[in-house]
Write a protein that holds these residues in place. Structure first.
Motif, PDB file in Angstrom:
ATOM      1  N   ALA A   1       1.403   1.775  56.816  1.00  0.00           N
ATOM      2  CA  ALA A   1       1.666   0.602  55.202  1.00  0.00           C
ATOM      3  C   ALA A   1       3.032   0.144  55.057  1.00  0.00           C
ATOM      4  O   ALA A   1       3.945   1.195  55.741  1.00  0.00           O
ATOM      5  N   LEU A   2       3.788  -0.587  55.272  1.00  0.00           N
ATOM      6  CA  LEU A   2       4.696  -0.934  54.885  1.00  0.00           C
ATOM      7  C   LEU A   2       5.074  -1.209  53.312  1.00  0.00           C
ATOM      8  O   LEU A   2       3.947  -0.455  52.733  1.00  0.00           O
ATOM      9  N   VAL A   3       5.621  -0.408  52.781  1.00  0.00           N
ATOM     10  CA  VAL A   3       6.358   1.088  51.674  1.00  0.00           C
ATOM     11  C   VAL A   3       7.686   0.636  51.538  1.00  0.00           C
ATOM     12  O   VAL A   3       8.533  -0.478  51.727  1.00  0.00           O
ATOM     13  N   GLY A   4       7.993   0.880  49.662  1.00  0.00           N
ATOM     14  CA  GLY A   4       9.017   0.861  49.450  1.00  0.00           C
ATOM     15  C   GLY A   4       9.887  -0.469  48.885  1.00  0.00           C
ATOM     16  O   GLY A   4       9.651  -1.809  48.699  1.00  0.00           O
ATOM     17  N   GLY A   5      11.086  -0.249  49.395  1.00  0.00           N
ATOM     18  CA  GLY A   5      11.849  -1.306  49.429  1.00  0.00           C
ATOM     19  C   GLY A   5      11.956  -2.975  50.204  1.00  0.00           C
ATOM     20  O   GLY A   5      11.922  -3.740  49.855  1.00  0.00           O
TER      21      GLY A   5
END
Length: 480
Positions: free
Chosen positions: A45-49
């Motif tokens: 998954a693409l995550v965070g900032g």
């Protein structure tokens, strides 16, 4: 971004449209990597900032991913695919890679916490993305997009907080800051970078837990401070550090500038003045954020509290505060583990920031101008900006007079530079020529002679080798 008082559905729809556009741009490389993880039996998954910045419409080429794969599995998947791979963060579960112009980090689901005495986080790997997201610093950084299906994961209301421009923690702020006290500084940094407000309960926890920052290494604190100072709105973050007491642990010289004043000893608010000087210095930047200039602007008056004196006539004086401030700057930046060059440059600017005020309306001789340039050296351009920024008077006539005077000094410097290459002031004779003229061997005498010729050069401008040699012989004879 919409303001917090806008209707939330409208705000969210704007955010979501931006996100779709950004995610479509990075989709080829992200989807390709996700399929490889899927084929190996893992999730990605693409995550965070990266998700936050996609929602803000400012996603760059740095992409952060999270996965249930352990670091060695990540390496096995990424190595045949990426153009370059690095393992510098693998102890913390992070593998770095480069692909098609993107800088990529893949981190195993994890949780980390500090004990009461350790400076280093304890890292343990998790098995679910929900477990990973709850340990992140703020809700706006606790969102993910599962790939390749593009499923949005937001268990803590980060999207709504992003639309409202507010910083909250996924769990209680006390739990979050106990896990990693540096997150308190990150709150100030994100407020400065994103121009967000910090939720009241987060501010309250920052005040109550400020001393927990003492267990964090100076290097990590310095890096967060740099990001804050280099942000678009540093005043916002610095004010939060001061108001919560965090600055007392990190940069105590800053809150110390809030000198008390009374009806008998009125003087300028040095703390407010320093923040204005910082903002005015930022306005003069030409090639992007300049950390040396910004730190010098912020710290230029930190010597004032130690040098303050109440004069018999009711005035307040700060004699030699620039010299005291330079020493304090050197000590503080060294404690924060700044590089030797950074410490040297910032403290030198603090030391020189008052030099211009002896210029008056142009009374300096050419030799005084040459010394000003020589003493500033490669910092001359920054010194120009710092000196101009240091004028915060509300008296328009006085401000205009100071500006004209500095314009005049810069004009004179330019004229002298054109006449005699002032940037590289050297004596008319070099070391070999000094030895030949005086018939001496290398040693301390050559250095003394060189210094004499340099002073002569500053005083008179270029003399030519013959005249310099004659003056040198005369001086040498006087030395016995």
């Amino acid at each position: 971004m919409p303001n917090a008082n806008e209707d939330t559905p409208t705000a969210l729809s704007q955010v979501q449209r931006r996100a779709v556009s950004e995610l479509l741009r990075v989709s080829p490389v992200a989807d390709d990597l996700a399929r490889r993880f899927q084929e190996a039996g893992f999730r990605l998954a693409l995550v965070g900032g990266s998700v936050r910045d996609a929602l803000l419409g400012r996603l760059g080429n740095d992409l952060d991913f999270t996965t249930d794969a352990r670091p060695q599995d990540v390496l096995r998947i990424v190595r045949p695919w990426a153009e370059a791979v690095w393992e510098v963060g693998i102890a913390f579960g992070t593998v770095g890679a480069q692909k098609d112009g993107y800088q990529i980090e893949v981190t195993t689901y994890r949780s980390e916490a500090y004990d009461r005495t350790s400076r280093k986080p304890e890292v343990s790997f998790g098995d679910s993305i929900e477990e990973d997201l709850v340990r992140r610093d703020f809700t706006v950084n606790a969102m993910a997009v599962a790939l390749p299906e593009k499923e949005f994961v937001d268990p803590h209301g980060g999207l709504e907080d992003l639309a409202g421009r507010v910083l909250r923690t996924p769990g209680t702020p006390e739990e979050s800051f106990s896990d990693d006290p540096l997150r308190m500084m990150r709150a100030a940094r994100f407020a400065a970078q994103l121009d967000f407000e910090v939720a009241p309960e987060v501010v309250s926890a920052m005040k109550g837990m400020a001393e927990r920052l003492d267990i964090v290494s100076a290097e990590r604190v310095r890096d967060e401070l740099n990001k804050l100072v280099l942000s678009a709105h540093p005043r916002k973050g610095l004010t939060l550090l001061v108001d919560t007491g965090l600055a007392d642990r990190v940069l105590p010289e800053l809150p110390a500038l809030r000198l008390e004043s009374d009806e008998h000893h009125r003087h300028k608010d040095v703390y407010e003045h320093s923040l204005i000087v910082l903002e005015q210095a930022i306005d003069l930047e030409e090639d992007g954020p300049d950390l040396v200039l910004r730190l010098a602007a912020l710290l230029h008056d930190i010597g004032k509290p130690r040098t303050r004196r109440f004069e018999p006539d009711g005035r307040v004086s700060f004699h030699h505060h620039e010299v005291v401030g330079a020493k304090m700057t050197k000590k503080r930046l060294t404690a924060l583990k700044y590089s030797n060059d950074m410490v040297k440059d910032v403290s030198r600017l603090v030391e020189l920031h008052l030099r211009f005020h002896g210029y008056g309306t142009g009374e300096w001789t050419d030799s005084a101008v040459r010394r000003y340039v020589r003493d500033a050296g490669p910092l001359l351009g920054r010194l120009h900006k710092l000196t101009r920024s240091d004028c915060t008077t509300r008296n328009k006539r006085k401000a205009a007079a100071l500006s004209r005077a500095y314009d005049g000094l810069e004009d004179r410097i330019a004229q002298l530079q054109e006449q005699e290459e002032l940037d590289a002031i050297r004596p008319d004779l070099d070391g070999n020529q000094i030895q030949e003229t005086l018939d001496i061997r290398p040693g301390p005498e050559v250095g003394r002679a060189y210094k004499f010729l340099l002073e002569l050069r500053l005083e008179n401008g270029p003399m030519g080798q013959d005249a310099a040699a004659a003056a040198l012989r005369e001086w040498w004879a006087e030395q016995g």
